[in-house]
Design a protein around this motif. Structure first.
Motif, short mmCIF file in Angstrom:
data_model
loop_
_atom_site.label_atom_id
_atom_site.label_comp_id
_atom_site.label_asym_id
_atom_site.label_seq_id
_atom_site.Cartn_x
_atom_site.Cartn_y
_atom_site.Cartn_z
N ILE A 505 1.03 -1.18 -0.03
CA ILE A 505 0.05 -0.03 0.06
C ILE A 505 0.97 1.08 0.14
O ILE A 505 1.52 1.59 1.12
N ARG A 506 1.00 1.99 -1.03
CA ARG A 506 1.93 2.96 -1.07
C ARG A 506 1.45 4.32 -0.96
O ARG A 506 2.27 5.31 -0.39
N GLU A 507 0.03 4.37 -0.93
CA GLU A 507 -0.63 5.97 -0.77
C GLU A 507 -1.79 5.52 -0.23
O GLU A 507 -2.60 4.84 -0.55
N VAL A 508 -2.65 6.71 0.60
CA VAL A 508 -3.96 6.47 0.72
C VAL A 508 -4.63 7.78 0.53
O VAL A 508 -3.72 8.96 0.68
N ARG A 509 -5.87 7.98 0.17
CA ARG A 509 -6.52 9.27 -0.20
C ARG A 509 -7.87 9.24 0.45
O ARG A 509 -8.55 8.35 0.51
N LEU A 510 -8.21 10.51 1.21
CA LEU A 510 -9.16 10.41 1.84
C LEU A 510 -10.35 11.05 0.82
O LEU A 510 -10.07 12.20 0.19
N ALA A 511 -11.61 10.37 0.40
CA ALA A 511 -12.66 10.84 -0.28
C ALA A 511 -13.68 11.09 0.65
O ALA A 511 -14.79 10.41 0.61
N ALA A 512 -13.71 12.06 1.44
CA ALA A 512 -14.87 12.51 2.47
C ALA A 512 -16.00 12.66 1.94
O ALA A 512 -17.20 12.34 2.60
N GLY A 513 -16.11 13.19 0.54
CA GLY A 513 -17.43 13.72 0.15
C GLY A 513 -18.21 12.38 -0.43
O GLY A 513 -19.26 12.05 -0.43
N ALA A 514 -17.42 11.57 -1.15
CA ALA A 514 -17.71 10.21 -1.80
C ALA A 514 -17.86 9.35 -0.67
O ALA A 514 -18.75 8.42 -0.61
N GLY A 515 -17.20 9.36 0.43
CA GLY A 515 -17.52 8.63 1.65
C GLY A 515 -16.71 7.24 1.57
O GLY A 515 -17.27 6.08 2.39
N PHE A 516 -15.49 7.45 1.29
CA PHE A 516 -14.71 6.24 1.39
C PHE A 516 -13.17 6.62 1.43
O PHE A 516 -12.92 7.77 1.07
N VAL A 517 -12.20 5.77 1.71
CA VAL A 517 -10.83 5.88 1.83
C VAL A 517 -10.11 5.14 0.58
O VAL A 517 -10.39 3.86 0.61
N VAL A 518 -9.42 5.82 -0.12
CA VAL A 518 -8.80 5.22 -1.39
C VAL A 518 -7.39 4.52 -0.76
O VAL A 518 -6.64 5.26 -0.31
N ALA A 519 -7.07 3.23 -1.16
CA ALA A 519 -5.82 2.64 -0.81
C ALA A 519 -5.21 2.48 -2.00
O ALA A 519 -5.60 1.31 -2.76
N ILE A 520 -4.13 3.20 -2.37
CA ILE A 520 -3.26 2.62 -3.57
C ILE A 520 -2.26 1.69 -3.64
O ILE A 520 -1.29 1.65 -2.77
N CYS A 521 -2.35 0.59 -4.47
CA CYS A 521 -1.62 -0.48 -4.17
C CYS A 521 -0.69 -0.86 -5.46
O CYS A 521 -1.06 -0.51 -6.40
N GLY A 522 0.57 -1.06 -5.01
CA GLY A 522 1.45 -1.26 -6.08
C GLY A 522 1.68 -0.25 -6.94
O GLY A 522 1.88 0.99 -6.43
N ASP A 523 1.88 -0.37 -8.33
CA ASP A 523 2.18 0.63 -9.36
C ASP A 523 0.95 1.11 -9.99
O ASP A 523 1.15 1.51 -11.15
N VAL A 524 -0.22 0.60 -9.49
CA VAL A 524 -1.33 1.23 -10.13
C VAL A 524 -1.60 2.70 -10.30
O VAL A 524 -0.88 3.56 -9.48
N MET A 525 -1.84 3.12 -11.47
CA MET A 525 -1.78 4.66 -11.72
C MET A 525 -3.14 5.17 -12.01
O MET A 525 -4.22 4.46 -12.36
N THR A 526 -3.54 6.23 -11.48
CA THR A 526 -4.85 7.14 -11.53
C THR A 526 -4.86 7.84 -12.86
O THR A 526 -6.07 8.39 -12.81
N MET A 527 -3.94 8.22 -13.73
CA MET A 527 -3.97 8.76 -15.07
C MET A 527 -3.37 7.57 -15.90
O MET A 527 -2.38 7.46 -16.05
N PRO A 528 -4.19 6.81 -16.57
CA PRO A 528 -3.49 5.81 -17.35
C PRO A 528 -2.94 6.40 -18.59
O PRO A 528 -3.18 7.43 -19.00
N GLY A 529 -1.93 5.61 -19.38
CA GLY A 529 -1.47 6.05 -20.45
C GLY A 529 -1.69 5.30 -21.82
O GLY A 529 -2.48 4.19 -21.40
N LEU A 530 -1.71 5.81 -22.96
CA LEU A 530 -2.08 5.10 -24.29
C LEU A 530 -1.17 3.89 -24.31
O LEU A 530 -0.04 4.01 -24.04
N PRO A 531 -1.68 2.89 -25.03
CA PRO A 531 -0.87 1.96 -25.40
C PRO A 531 0.09 2.13 -26.56
O PRO A 531 -0.25 2.99 -27.40
N ARG A 532 0.95 1.26 -26.94
CA ARG A 532 1.88 1.41 -28.23
C ARG A 532 0.90 1.80 -29.37
O ARG A 532 1.24 2.72 -30.10
N THR A 533 -0.06 1.01 -29.51
CA THR A 533 -1.00 1.37 -30.81
C THR A 533 -2.41 1.76 -30.39
O THR A 533 -3.45 0.75 -29.93
N PRO A 534 -2.68 2.97 -30.26
CA PRO A 534 -4.05 3.33 -29.55
C PRO A 534 -5.07 2.97 -30.46
O PRO A 534 -5.06 3.00 -31.86
#
Length: 551
Positions: A505-534
């Motif tokens: 668990i590398r990071e946590v974020r509070l989403a108090a308005g949504a009503g949950f806490v986000v736990a970010i695991c491993g290398d997952v990205m919250t802004m994806p990238g495009l693939p080699r051939t979009p």
């Protein structure tokens, strides 16, 4: 063989007013967006009496599973068998449409339509969410620029900007360069719109009043003495609600067979909670006897969040679940390369079925009865299908071969009958953890019970932050795990049913308005990238104005 977009264009859609009338909706509650789309302006009264059916799946593979296609085929089949069914799905994000997935409106003869509109700008909901999110970002920087009366610490501003497009270059940026007139320079970044807390809030809000209250609770940063600063402190919540006043209304469309479909909201399940809006689901439950919905990616992500976040907050009780699997995907989990999937391999199916069995066990642990839908591909053999059916039958579960992609609702009638039988029985639904469990223990509970990890490896700052949120009164919130969708583990290469792994668990974020806490695991990205051939490379306009390459 026609492509998905050709099949969709060839369909004769009903006027949306007729679809709404069949649901018993008065004309005043239907706000048309052309002939085949509408927003519902007032959720119908009368309670939520329908049976809620969740469609989930094994972990996704490049071989394909077809969860949305199966959801659509199941809804069409329920209608074909004389049942009043409504479909409730998420809206597609432009990021995947132009990235890896292409369109996200089903496939073959199990599609929602109009396909091009839904996959692209639809009714403008994602634009409104993006605008509301970025308005708050602008008001934060503006407040700091004009004297910073709240004492916001620029180093502790947590609110990034968002964009509904995959763009790895925007993950980390330095903003406000160019001198004092442009504000205070600081590091920031972008997330994709579907990961925005505003998206989660719109999808979990009960009504407009609840929406604005939740927007006001968004924590955007801290002061130098570590006091939280909210959107309400910045007086941004009212304007954000103004931007979302139409986006909160559910969108009504139809399947190729005319089954009504409410498509609303679109949080990803690997980085957000992965379900369509509560308002749309409740509306569907008030309008139909059976409501088919889905949760993103595999059951370890989408279904767990559907149960522990959406159902917990909204008081929903799922009546049954469908787990979608394919012979091809199970062979990949059994070690077969994508290039060899057309070759029969019953032993590989048996090895890969460990992934399916774990998902079955997990969903059953919530007290929800399960049926398996084997989404048929032309290369499947009778022996491979029979192997899956025998394996799950040993656990007391039916696996039904479905041909809705080729035959529409007619190809999923057996599945519809089986699902209805499960849904009509009394519910035994239960949650995975209690509200009162400390946040770190909730994270550990999900990792050990659902992912079968030996435990979690949180960064020291994560442990301190979760303890601080417990002490500040946020400990009762559920946890939203942000993890790779490709594996039960945080390592996407660990296919099948891995054990003995540890979830970092590398990071946590509070989403108090949504009503949950986000736990970010491993290398997952919250802004994806495009693939080699979009997928975007294949898209263009035909000389007659039609879109080509969207699939």
């Amino acid at each position: 063989m026609m492509t998905d977009i050709e099949i969709s264009r060839a369909a004769r859609l009903r006027p949306i007013a007729d679809v709404a009338a069949d649901l018993g909706l008065p004309a005043d509650d239907v706000e048309p967006y052309g002939r085949h789309k509408a927003k519902l302006t007032v959720p119908p009264a009368g309670g939520t009496t329908g049976k809620l059916i969740l469609v989930t799946a094994i972990n996704p593979t490049p071989a394909g599973e077809g969860k949305t296609t199966t959801s659509i085929g199941l809804a069409d089949a329920l209608v074909r068998t004389g049942r009043k069914a409504v479909l409730a799905l998420r809206e597609p994000s432009l990021g995947p449409c132009f990235g890896t997935k292409g369109g996200a409106t089903g496939g073959g003869y199990a599609q929602v339509a109009p396909m091009e509109d839904i996959n692209l700008h639809f009714t403008g909901d994602f634009h409104a969410i993006t605008s509301a999110h970025n308005l708050l970002a602008a008001m934060i920087d503006n407040h700091v620029h004009w004297g910073n009366a709240l004492g916001i610490d620029p180093r502790r501003i947590m609110w990034k900007r968002v964009l509904d497009m995959n763009d790895r270059a925007l993950r980390d940026v330095v903003q406000s360069l160019g001198g004092p007139a442009n504000g205070y320079p600081r590091e920031s970044g972008f997330d994709i719109t579907v990961a925005s807390e505003v998206m989660a809030i719109l999808c979990l809000a009960n009504d407009l009043d609840d929406l604005q209250a939740r927007l006001g609770r968004i924590v955007v940063g801290e002061t130098r003495d570590r006091r939280p600063v909210t959107a309400a402190d910045l007086k941004a919540d009212g304007a954000m609600a103004v931007l979302l006043k139409d986006a909160i209304k559910p969108n009504l469309v139809q399947t190729l067979e005319g089954t009504p479909a409410l498509i609303h909201g679109g949080p990803f399940a690997n980085i957000a909670h992965g379900c369509n809006s509560v308002i749309a689901t409740r509306t569907a439950l008030a309008l139909g006897d059976y409501v088919v919905t889905e949760a993103g990616f595999g059951a370890d992500l989408g279904a767990e969040k559907f149960f522990d976040i959406k159902c917990r907050q909204a008081g929903l009780v799922p009546a049954a679940a469908v787990i979608v699997a394919t012979v091809r995907a199970l062979k990949m989990n059994g070690g077969v390369a994508k290039s060899d999937l057309a070759r029969p391999d019953v032993d590989a199916v048996r090895r890969g079925a460990a992934n399916l069995l774990r998902h079955i066990e997990n969903v059953q642990a919530f007290g929800v009865p399960v049926v398996v839908a084997i989404n048929h591909f032309a290369t499947d053999t009778a022996e491979e299908t029979a192997a899956i059916q025998a394996i799950v039958a040993a656990r007391g579960v039916r696996a039904i071969s479905c041909r809705h992609w080729a035959d529409g609702g007619a190809g999923a009638v057996e599945l519809a009958d089986a699902v209805a039988a499960l849904a009509d029985a009394p519910s035994q639904f239960r949650l995975l953890y209690d509200d009162g469990l400390p946040l770190l223990q909730k994270v550990d509970r999900i990792a050990t019970a659902i992912y079968r990890a030996d435990g979690i490896a949180p960064a020291p700052a994560v442990v301190r932050q979760l303890a601080a949120w417990d002490a500040a009164g946020h400990g009762g919130l559920p946890v939203c795990m942000a993890k790779t969708q490709y594996s039960f583990a945080a390592d996407p290469a660990l296919l099948g049913a891995p054990v003995g792994h540890v979830v970092p668990i590398r990071e946590v974020r509070l989403a108090a308005g949504a009503g949950f806490v986000v736990a970010i695991c491993g290398d997952v990205m919250t802004m994806p990238g495009l693939p080699r051939t979009p997928a975007a490379e294949a898209m263009r306009l035909h000389p007659d104005g039609r879109i080509e390459g969207l699939f």
